[in-house]
Design a protein around this motif. Structure first.
Motif, mmCIF file in Angstrom:
data_model
loop_
_atom_site.group_PDB
_atom_site.id
_atom_site.type_symbol
_atom_site.label_atom_id
_atom_site.label_comp_id
_atom_site.label_asym_id
_atom_site.label_seq_id
_atom_site.Cartn_x
_atom_site.Cartn_y
_atom_site.Cartn_z
ATOM 1 N N ASN A 218 148.572 -10.842 -3.748
ATOM 2 C CA ASN A 218 149.827 -11.588 -3.745
ATOM 3 C C ASN A 218 150.908 -10.828 -2.992
ATOM 4 O O ASN A 218 151.687 -10.072 -3.573
ATOM 5 N N ARG A 219 150.945 -11.056 -1.694
ATOM 6 C CA ARG A 219 151.957 -10.423 -0.850
ATOM 7 C C ARG A 219 152.757 -11.499 -0.140
ATOM 8 O O ARG A 219 152.627 -12.684 -0.435
ATOM 9 N N SER A 220 153.554 -11.113 0.819
ATOM 10 C CA SER A 220 154.502 -12.047 1.432
ATOM 11 C C SER A 220 153.821 -13.247 2.082
ATOM 12 O O SER A 220 154.083 -14.390 1.749
ATOM 13 N N ASP A 221 152.939 -12.993 3.047
ATOM 14 C CA ASP A 221 152.269 -14.078 3.763
ATOM 15 C C ASP A 221 150.884 -14.248 3.155
ATOM 16 O O ASP A 221 149.912 -13.636 3.577
ATOM 17 N N GLU A 222 150.781 -15.107 2.152
ATOM 18 C CA GLU A 222 149.579 -15.177 1.340
ATOM 19 C C GLU A 222 148.354 -15.592 2.144
ATOM 20 O O GLU A 222 147.294 -14.973 2.055
ATOM 21 N N GLN A 223 148.460 -16.666 2.951
ATOM 22 C CA GLN A 223 147.302 -17.162 3.683
ATOM 23 C C GLN A 223 146.828 -16.143 4.717
ATOM 24 O O GLN A 223 145.636 -15.866 4.832
ATOM 25 N N ALA A 224 147.781 -15.570 5.455
ATOM 26 C CA ALA A 224 147.420 -14.564 6.454
ATOM 27 C C ALA A 224 146.789 -13.360 5.772
ATOM 28 O O ALA A 224 145.873 -12.731 6.300
ATOM 29 N N ASN A 225 147.273 -13.039 4.573
ATOM 30 C CA ASN A 225 146.742 -11.897 3.858
ATOM 31 C C ASN A 225 145.293 -12.128 3.446
ATOM 32 O O ASN A 225 144.472 -11.215 3.536
ATOM 33 N N VAL A 226 144.968 -13.334 2.996
ATOM 34 C CA VAL A 226 143.588 -13.640 2.612
ATOM 35 C C VAL A 226 142.664 -13.492 3.816
ATOM 36 O O VAL A 226 141.594 -12.897 3.725
ATOM 37 N N GLU A 227 143.060 -14.020 4.952
ATOM 38 C CA GLU A 227 142.236 -13.917 6.154
ATOM 39 C C GLU A 227 142.085 -12.461 6.578
ATOM 40 O O GLU A 227 140.995 -12.031 6.980
ATOM 41 N N LYS A 228 143.168 -11.704 6.495
ATOM 42 C CA LYS A 228 143.117 -10.291 6.865
ATOM 43 C C LYS A 228 142.198 -9.526 5.929
ATOM 44 O O LYS A 228 141.379 -8.706 6.366
ATOM 45 N N GLU A 229 142.316 -9.800 4.615
ATOM 46 C CA GLU A 229 141.480 -9.107 3.638
ATOM 47 C C GLU A 229 140.005 -9.421 3.856
ATOM 48 O O GLU A 229 139.143 -8.527 3.799
ATOM 49 N N SER B 194 138.625 -10.267 6.664
ATOM 50 C CA SER B 194 138.210 -9.603 7.903
ATOM 51 C C SER B 194 137.936 -8.120 7.670
ATOM 52 O O SER B 194 136.984 -7.555 8.224
ATOM 53 N N VAL B 195 138.768 -7.492 6.834
ATOM 54 C CA VAL B 195 138.550 -6.080 6.496
ATOM 55 C C VAL B 195 137.235 -5.915 5.749
ATOM 56 O O VAL B 195 136.441 -5.001 6.041
ATOM 57 N N TRP B 196 136.979 -6.800 4.800
ATOM 58 C CA TRP B 196 135.722 -6.743 4.058
ATOM 59 C C TRP B 196 134.531 -7.009 4.971
ATOM 60 O O TRP B 196 133.474 -6.391 4.821
ATOM 61 N N LYS B 197 134.697 -7.910 5.912
ATOM 62 C CA LYS B 197 133.626 -8.205 6.871
ATOM 63 C C LYS B 197 133.233 -6.944 7.641
ATOM 64 O O LYS B 197 132.060 -6.601 7.749
ATOM 65 N N ALA B 198 134.245 -6.247 8.175
ATOM 66 C CA ALA B 198 133.973 -5.024 8.935
ATOM 67 C C ALA B 198 133.335 -3.953 8.050
ATOM 68 O O ALA B 198 132.401 -3.259 8.463
ATOM 69 N N ARG B 199 133.828 -3.845 6.827
ATOM 70 C CA ARG B 199 133.300 -2.839 5.902
ATOM 71 C C ARG B 199 131.840 -3.123 5.554
ATOM 72 O O ARG B 199 130.998 -2.222 5.565
ATOM 73 N N LEU B 200 131.539 -4.373 5.255
ATOM 74 C CA LEU B 200 130.176 -4.741 4.865
ATOM 75 C C LEU B 200 129.211 -4.656 6.042
ATOM 76 O O LEU B 200 128.034 -4.314 5.866
ATOM 77 N N GLU B 201 129.699 -4.985 7.245
ATOM 78 C CA GLU B 201 128.846 -4.834 8.433
ATOM 79 C C GLU B 201 128.472 -3.374 8.635
ATOM 80 O O GLU B 201 127.315 -3.064 8.993
ATOM 81 N N GLU B 202 129.425 -2.481 8.404
ATOM 82 C CA GLU B 202 129.140 -1.047 8.535
ATOM 83 C C GLU B 202 128.149 -0.592 7.466
ATOM 84 O O GLU B 202 127.217 0.168 7.748
ATOM 85 N N GLU B 203 128.333 -1.084 6.237
ATOM 86 C CA GLU B 203 127.411 -0.740 5.166
ATOM 87 C C GLU B 203 126.020 -1.295 5.444
ATOM 88 O O GLU B 203 125.008 -0.630 5.177
ATOM 89 N N LEU B 204 125.975 -2.518 5.981
ATOM 90 C CA LEU B 204 124.688 -3.140 6.291
ATOM 91 C C LEU B 204 123.943 -2.344 7.358
ATOM 92 O O LEU B 204 122.723 -2.147 7.267
ATOM 93 N N LEU B 205 124.667 -1.868 8.365
ATOM 94 C CA LEU B 205 124.053 -1.052 9.415
ATOM 95 C C LEU B 205 123.496 0.241 8.840
ATOM 96 O O LEU B 205 122.391 0.674 9.201
#
Length: 210
Positions: free
Chosen positions: A81-92, A94-105
């Motif tokens: 729950n931050r200022s720009d809620e929708q943008a924050n969800v997409e950003k979060e 995307s961060v998880w996507k990059a993290r999980l891709e690294e873990e998967l590799l």
């Protein structure tokens, strides 16, 4: 027109199954009263039933990801729950996507190394070479494997085409392929094939320049 004819989103039972988040956590994430976290507010349908939108499921997916990391719902609410809620969800996400891709590799790398070692252990030398070779054969395109085999085991090194060299380059980048090649053809074999590859690449470049 019936409720079945006009779906307005996903039911809680469907959300529970689709993202593997317990019903109690979904309900608490949506509840604003005592014990709730008020992370999202799904809309009610015209029949008085709560339905979950794509945006709702995106937030609940983040809840699931953070819960698996040990965060409680109030902590997750503060993270999301931050200022720009929708943008924050997409950003979060995307961060998880990059993290999980690294873990998967990393998992893929470890798994392939284990598979290569299992193929190499507890066998005679001939059986080991055959078993590790079969492991490589399953991981590489047929032409790439044949070129690798000929280069490492034949007296006369092949003269691959540029396309074959590109395919070999992609094969050498596969996670854990270095250990498999060394177990198959002996210590230092991966380094040797890389050097041969670069030599061939250099010859191709010089040939084009001439």
């Amino acid at each position: 027109m019936s409720e079945r004819d006009t779906p307005q989103g996903w039911k809680i039972s469907q959300v529970e199954r689709l993202i593997d988040l317990p019903r109690r956590d979904i309900q608490r994430a949506c509840y604003a009263g005592q014990g709730g976290a008020c992370i999202l507010e799904p809309a009610d349908s015209t029949w008085g039933k709560r339905f979950y939108s794509t945006d709702d499921i995106a937030k609940l997916m983040l809840v699931k990801l953070y819960k698996d990391q040990g965060y409680c719902l109030p902590e997750i609410r503060d993270l999301l729950n931050r200022s720009d809620e929708q943008a924050n969800v997409e950003k979060e996400l995307s961060v998880w996507k990059a993290r999980l891709e690294e873990e998967l590799l990393e998992i893929e790398l470890k798994l392939n190394r284990i598979l290569a070692l299992l193929a190499a252990l507890g066998s005679s030398e001939g059986a080991r070479i055959e078993a590790v070779g079969e492991h490589l054969r399953q991981r590489l395109p047929r032409e790439t494997f044949d070129m690798l085999k000929n280069t490492l085991f034949e007296t006369d090194a092949p003269h691959p085409t540029p396309e074959a060299l590109d395919a070999l380059s992609r094969g050498l980048d596969k996670p854990g392929i270095d250990l498999a090649i060394d177990l198959w053809a002996g210590p230092g074999s991966y380094d040797r094939i890389v050097n041969i590859f670069w030599d061939q690449q250099g010859k191709e470049r010089n040939g084009h320049q001439e």
